[in-house]
Design an enzyme around this catalytic site. Structure first.
Site, PDB file in Angstrom:
ATOM      1  N   ASP A  96      -0.180   5.084   0.809  1.00 22.66           N
ATOM      2  CA  ASP A  96      -0.468   6.096   1.835  1.00 22.66           C
ATOM      3  C   ASP A  96      -0.413   5.471   3.229  1.00 22.66           C
ATOM      4  O   ASP A  96      -1.161   4.538   3.525  1.00 22.66           O
ATOM      5  CB  ASP A  96      -1.871   6.672   1.624  1.00 22.66           C
ATOM      6  CG  ASP A  96      -2.031   7.367   0.281  1.00 22.66           C
ATOM      7  OD1 ASP A  96      -1.119   8.113  -0.104  1.00 22.66           O
ATOM      8  OD2 ASP A  96      -3.070   7.168  -0.378  1.00 22.66           O
ATOM      9  N   GLY A 128      -7.442   4.127   4.402  1.00 18.81           N
ATOM     10  CA  GLY A 128      -7.373   3.110   3.346  1.00 18.81           C
ATOM     11  C   GLY A 128      -8.611   3.000   2.481  1.00 18.81           C
ATOM     12  O   GLY A 128      -8.630   2.262   1.499  1.00 18.81           O
ATOM     13  N   VAL A 129      -9.634   3.727   2.838  1.00 21.84           N
ATOM     14  CA  VAL A 129     -10.923   3.598   2.141  1.00 21.84           C
ATOM     15  C   VAL A 129     -11.000   4.639   1.013  1.00 21.84           C
ATOM     16  O   VAL A 129     -10.524   5.762   1.151  1.00 21.84           O
ATOM     17  CB  VAL A 129     -12.069   3.795   3.167  1.00 21.84           C
ATOM     18  CG1 VAL A 129     -13.418   3.858   2.491  1.00 21.84           C
ATOM     19  CG2 VAL A 129     -12.027   2.659   4.196  1.00 21.84           C
ATOM     20  N   ASP A 156      -1.374  -0.273   6.101  1.00 24.38           N
ATOM     21  CA  ASP A 156      -1.541   0.421   7.389  1.00 24.38           C
ATOM     22  C   ASP A 156      -3.013   0.520   7.787  1.00 24.38           C
ATOM     23  O   ASP A 156      -3.316   1.074   8.852  1.00 24.38           O
ATOM     24  CB  ASP A 156      -0.973   1.843   7.317  1.00 24.38           C
ATOM     25  CG  ASP A 156      -1.816   2.731   6.428  1.00 24.38           C
ATOM     26  OD1 ASP A 156      -2.076   2.336   5.278  1.00 24.38           O
ATOM     27  OD2 ASP A 156      -2.246   3.809   6.887  1.00 24.38           O
ATOM     28  N   SER A 171      -5.733   5.062  -3.937  1.00 30.66           N
ATOM     29  CA  SER A 171      -5.699   6.476  -4.321  1.00 30.66           C
ATOM     30  C   SER A 171      -5.559   6.704  -5.824  1.00 30.66           C
ATOM     31  O   SER A 171      -4.734   6.072  -6.492  1.00 30.66           O
ATOM     32  CB  SER A 171      -4.536   7.172  -3.612  1.00 30.66           C
ATOM     33  OG  SER A 171      -4.443   8.504  -4.062  1.00 30.66           O
ATOM     34  N   ARG A 188     -12.427   7.280  -2.052  1.00 30.65           N
ATOM     35  CA  ARG A 188     -12.992   8.630  -1.934  1.00 30.65           C
ATOM     36  C   ARG A 188     -14.502   8.628  -1.660  1.00 30.65           C
ATOM     37  O   ARG A 188     -14.986   9.275  -0.743  1.00 30.65           O
ATOM     38  CB  ARG A 188     -12.729   9.363  -3.257  1.00 30.65           C
ATOM     39  CG  ARG A 188     -12.255  10.749  -3.095  1.00 30.65           C
ATOM     40  CD  ARG A 188     -11.943  11.360  -4.437  1.00 30.65           C
ATOM     41  NE  ARG A 188     -10.563  11.134  -4.856  1.00 30.65           N
ATOM     42  CZ  ARG A 188     -10.034  11.649  -5.958  1.00 30.65           C
ATOM     43  NH1 ARG A 188     -10.763  12.391  -6.770  1.00 30.65           N
ATOM     44  NH2 ARG A 188      -8.779  11.411  -6.278  1.00 30.65           N
ATOM     45  N   ASP A 199       0.873  -1.155   0.000  1.00 29.33           N
ATOM     46  CA  ASP A 199       0.000   0.000   0.000  1.00 29.33           C
ATOM     47  C   ASP A 199       0.926   1.224   0.000  1.00 29.33           C
ATOM     48  O   ASP A 199       2.102   1.115   0.350  1.00 29.33           O
ATOM     49  CB  ASP A 199      -0.866  -0.035   1.267  1.00 29.33           C
ATOM     50  CG  ASP A 199      -1.688   1.217   1.439  1.00 29.33           C
ATOM     51  OD1 ASP A 199      -2.310   1.663   0.457  1.00 29.33           O
ATOM     52  OD2 ASP A 199      -1.703   1.761   2.566  1.00 29.33           O
ATOM     53  N   ASN A 240      -4.430   9.453  -6.749  1.00 32.52           N
ATOM     54  CA  ASN A 240      -3.260  10.344  -6.792  1.00 32.52           C
ATOM     55  C   ASN A 240      -1.951   9.551  -6.695  1.00 32.52           C
ATOM     56  O   ASN A 240      -0.889  10.145  -6.513  1.00 32.52           O
ATOM     57  CB  ASN A 240      -3.332  11.341  -5.630  1.00 32.52           C
ATOM     58  CG  ASN A 240      -4.468  12.341  -5.802  1.00 32.52           C
ATOM     59  OD1 ASN A 240      -4.443  13.172  -6.704  1.00 32.52           O
ATOM     60  ND2 ASN A 240      -5.489  12.247  -4.961  1.00 32.52           N
TER      61      ASN A 240
HETATM   62  C1  BG6 Z   1      -6.084   5.602   0.284  1.00 30.95           C
HETATM   63  C2  BG6 Z   1      -6.065   6.489   1.506  1.00 30.95           C
HETATM   64  O1  BG6 Z   1      -4.785   5.183  -0.020  1.00 30.95           O
HETATM   65  O2  BG6 Z   1      -6.619   6.314  -0.829  1.00 30.95           O
HETATM   66  C3  BG6 Z   1      -7.457   7.050   1.777  1.00 30.95           C
HETATM   67  O3  BG6 Z   1      -5.632   5.719   2.630  1.00 30.95           O
HETATM   68  C4  BG6 Z   1      -7.981   7.758   0.540  1.00 30.95           C
HETATM   69  O4  BG6 Z   1      -7.386   7.953   2.862  1.00 30.95           O
HETATM   70  C5  BG6 Z   1      -7.946   6.797  -0.652  1.00 30.95           C
HETATM   71  O5  BG6 Z   1      -9.324   8.201   0.750  1.00 30.95           O
HETATM   72  C6  BG6 Z   1      -8.406   7.465  -1.951  1.00 30.95           C
HETATM   73  O6  BG6 Z   1      -7.485   8.453  -2.289  1.00 30.95           O
HETATM   74  P1  BG6 Z   1      -7.691   9.562  -3.389  1.00 30.95           P
HETATM   75  O7  BG6 Z   1      -6.330  10.213  -3.513  1.00 30.95           O
HETATM   76  O8  BG6 Z   1      -8.089   8.865  -4.672  1.00 30.95           O
HETATM   77  O9  BG6 Z   1      -8.758  10.482  -2.920  1.00 30.95           O
HETATM   78 MG    MG Z   2      -2.728   3.172   3.555  1.00 24.52          MG
END
Ligand code: BG6
Ligand code: MG
Length: 241
Positions: free
Chosen positions: A39, A75-76, A197, A143, A78, A37, A145
């Site tokens: 983040d 980890g959840v 995490d 994510s 958007r 993972d 991002n």
């Molecule tokens: C996960 C994060 O990796 O990605 C979450 O732990 C986040 O907190 C999720 O909501 C989605 O991320 P993003 O960057 O697409 O909004």
């Molecule tokens: Mg994470």
């Protein structure tokens, strides 16, 4: 403590380790792929995600604490995160899109100046060591991002495969993103070790049929095979022992 028995069958680095718990009994070879993972594991962006959601919650006058973030949002993805944050408030799809976009603007502002200094201490050495041992590396992140964060950290080249929030429809705790990552690096799920995490992530890893290493407090991960406080200055043997 879930680990009831740990027996080293050889002393070599490529030892087979017997893991036994009351519920499970299985033998793990040194994994052929380690799936990370992003983040909260390789970098502390989980704190930035929390700050961005908190900003949105404050805008909307919704009470929201770091404890709630850890328990429900870590980890959840958007949309599921926003669904929790709204706590039953009725909003249109258009309003949801606007709020998800707003949270993402807050988040991208926070990660704008990220640099390689924000990789967990010793993280690059660990990735190099894993690859030198002939083990593949992949990312499995919820994510969207992910690519940006990996680029800012300058660690993209250390991964053989990247699965992210754009790769699958069903987010963690569904196993999809981990299974997708295993597929990219052409490795059976039983030969993968997943590192997370978030409890939602550990559930995803176990549902995928992989070994699971939790990063954080033990109480967070009832299903993890092994738990470490953080990934700082760890070597490959630390992950497998
Ligand atoms: C996960 C994060 O990796 O990605 C979450 O732990 C986040 O907190 C999720 O909501 C989605 O991320 P993003 O960057 O697409 O909004
Ligand atoms: Mg994470």
């Amino acid at each position: 403590m879930k680990w009831k028995l740990k027996v080293y069958l050889t002393s070599s680095y490529y030892k087979r380790t017997v893991f036994s718990t009351v519920e499970n009994y299985f033998i793990m070879n040194t994994p052929k792929a380690i799936i990370f993972d992003l983040d909260g594991v390789l970098t502390d962006t989980s704190e930035y995600h929390y700050q961005a959601w908190k900003h949105l919650a404050d805008d909307e006058g919704i009470p929201f604490t770091q404890e709630e973030n850890d328990a429900h949002l870590r980890g959840v993805g958007r949309r599921d995160s926003l669904m929790y944050l709204l706590k039953g408030r009725k909003v249109s799809e258009e309003q949801m899109q606007e709020m998800m976009g707003r949270k993402n603007r807050y988040y991208t502002e926070l990660i704008k100046n990220m640099s390689p200094k924000e990789v967990v201490a010793g993280g690059v050495d660990l990735l190099k060591e894993i690859r030198q041992a002939g083990i593949k590396t992949a990312i499995a992140s919820a994510s969207r991002n992910t690519t940006t964060v990996l680029q800012r950290l300058e660690i993209t080249s250390y991964f053989d495969g990247i699965a992210d929030g754009n790769s699958v429809v069903n987010g963690k705790p569904a196993p999809d993103v981990f299974v997708f990552a295993a597929g990219i690096v052409n490795t059976s799920v039983v030969d993968c070790l997943g590192i997370e995490d978030a409890n939602a992530g550990i559930e995803a890893i176990k549902a995928a049929g992989m070994m699971a290493l939790g990063i954080g407090p033990k109480e967070r991960f009832p299903k993890a095979d092994k738990v470490m406080d953080n990934l700082e200055n760890k070597n490959l043997q630390d992950l497998l022992a």
